[in-house]
Design a protein around this motif. Structure first.
Motif, short mmCIF file in Angstrom:
data_model
loop_
_atom_site.label_atom_id
_atom_site.label_comp_id
_atom_site.label_asym_id
_atom_site.label_seq_id
_atom_site.Cartn_x
_atom_site.Cartn_y
_atom_site.Cartn_z
N UNK A 110 40.26 30.82 -10.16
CA UNK A 110 40.04 31.69 -9.01
C UNK A 110 41.24 31.61 -8.06
N UNK A 111 41.69 32.75 -7.53
CA UNK A 111 42.82 32.70 -6.61
C UNK A 111 42.59 31.74 -5.44
N UNK A 112 41.33 31.66 -4.98
CA UNK A 112 41.05 30.78 -3.85
C UNK A 112 41.31 29.31 -4.20
N UNK A 113 40.96 28.92 -5.43
CA UNK A 113 41.22 27.54 -5.85
C UNK A 113 42.72 27.30 -6.01
N UNK A 114 43.43 28.25 -6.62
CA UNK A 114 44.86 28.08 -6.82
C UNK A 114 45.60 28.01 -5.48
N UNK A 115 45.15 28.79 -4.52
CA UNK A 115 45.78 28.74 -3.20
C UNK A 115 45.43 27.46 -2.46
#
Length: 275
Positions: free
Chosen positions: A5-10
């Motif tokens: 998920x982009x949120x986790x990667x960020x």
């Protein structure tokens, strides 16, 4: 939160940047003589490797971002750096598809292959193909932030080791018929690249999570314990209470975590050299 998920990667990008080994830059720079540099980032996610590495290299650069998720490719391209360390331009292209099928021919003209937190998701055969492709193309590889199966939590808890062992077993599981390398990936990658005649250097790149990283620590803890319980359902009753204790300590800024990773730099040998 899903792993990709982009949120986790960020959320993890700051810890990743702090953990990356800057020592790779000096030995790598002697091999990066093309103009422009052509850098392929495998499994690029939101593009954190490009944001870390491109501003640390001199000269014009063309980054080719590879991922199987078109949404992540769009994010990575939009957020890519536009200038190198010396102000030279950085341009970006994207390629959507299966990164495990790259060949020596695919890497023709490539100056560097990079990846972050990727090796543990490969199989032995996929790793072998990657090492063979890089060696055949004479292309260096910088493969960062591979988990190595070691976690240190302070203060300690009696269940730490059992959770860690179950998580490591989960990382090396079979996934849709693919046997993942998990925490053995960094060691096996060193062996594979050396076998194909490249010189290999490894560097410690641990996450060091304290009060300032409490949001990441809490999210990581949930995933870590959840994977352990998926591997060993019998842990669930004790793990639920364990996770509550750990999250309470995290919220109270009382928990510290060191999550060990390894960065690997594989370099082609000079003509006539020996491993």
């Amino acid at each position: 939160m899903p792993r990709y998920a982009p949120e986790w990667l960020e959320l993890r990008e700051g810890a990743d940047a702090a953990a990356r080994a800057p020592e790779v830059l000096e030995p790598l720079s002697g091999f990066l003589t093309a103009n422009p540099l052509v850098i392929r980032d495998l499994g690029c996610g939101t593009g954190s490797m490009a944001r870390w590495l491109a501003p640390r290299l001199n000269g014009p650069q063309r980054w080719i971002l590879h991922d199987r998720d078109p949404g992540l490719l769009d994010l990575a391209a939009a957020r890519a750096p536009r200038s190198a360390a010396d102000g030279s331009p950085v341009t970006v292209a994207t390629e959507h598809g299966d990164i495990t099928r790259l060949t020596e021919g695919s890497l023709a003209g490539t100056s560097l292959v990079t990846a972050s937190a990727l090796l543990d998701l490969l199989t032995r055969d996929e790793l072998e193909r990657l090492a063979m492709a890089c060696a055949g193309a004479g292309c260096p590889a910088l493969l960062a932030l591979s988990v190595v199966g070691r976690v240190e939590l302070t203060p300690a808890d009696p269940l730490d080791t059992e959770i860690a062992d179950a998580f490591n077993a989960h990382q090396g599981r079979s996934d849709h018929g693919r046997r993942l390398l998990g925490p053995d990936a960094a060691r096996m990658a060193s062996e594979a690249f050396r076998w194909h005649g490249m010189t290999v250097r490894t560097y410690a790149s641990p996450w060091r999570l304290g009060a300032a990283e409490s949001a990441l620590t809490a999210e990581w803890l949930g995933g870590w314990v959840g994977a352990a319980c998926e591997q060993r359902p019998d842990l669930a009753p004790r793990a639920e209470a364990y996770l509550r204790r750990r999250l309470a300590a995290c919220a109270g800024n009382e928990l510290r975590a060191v999550v060990h990773h390894s960065d690997l730099l594989a370099l082609p040998l000079p003509t006539g050299g020996t491993p």
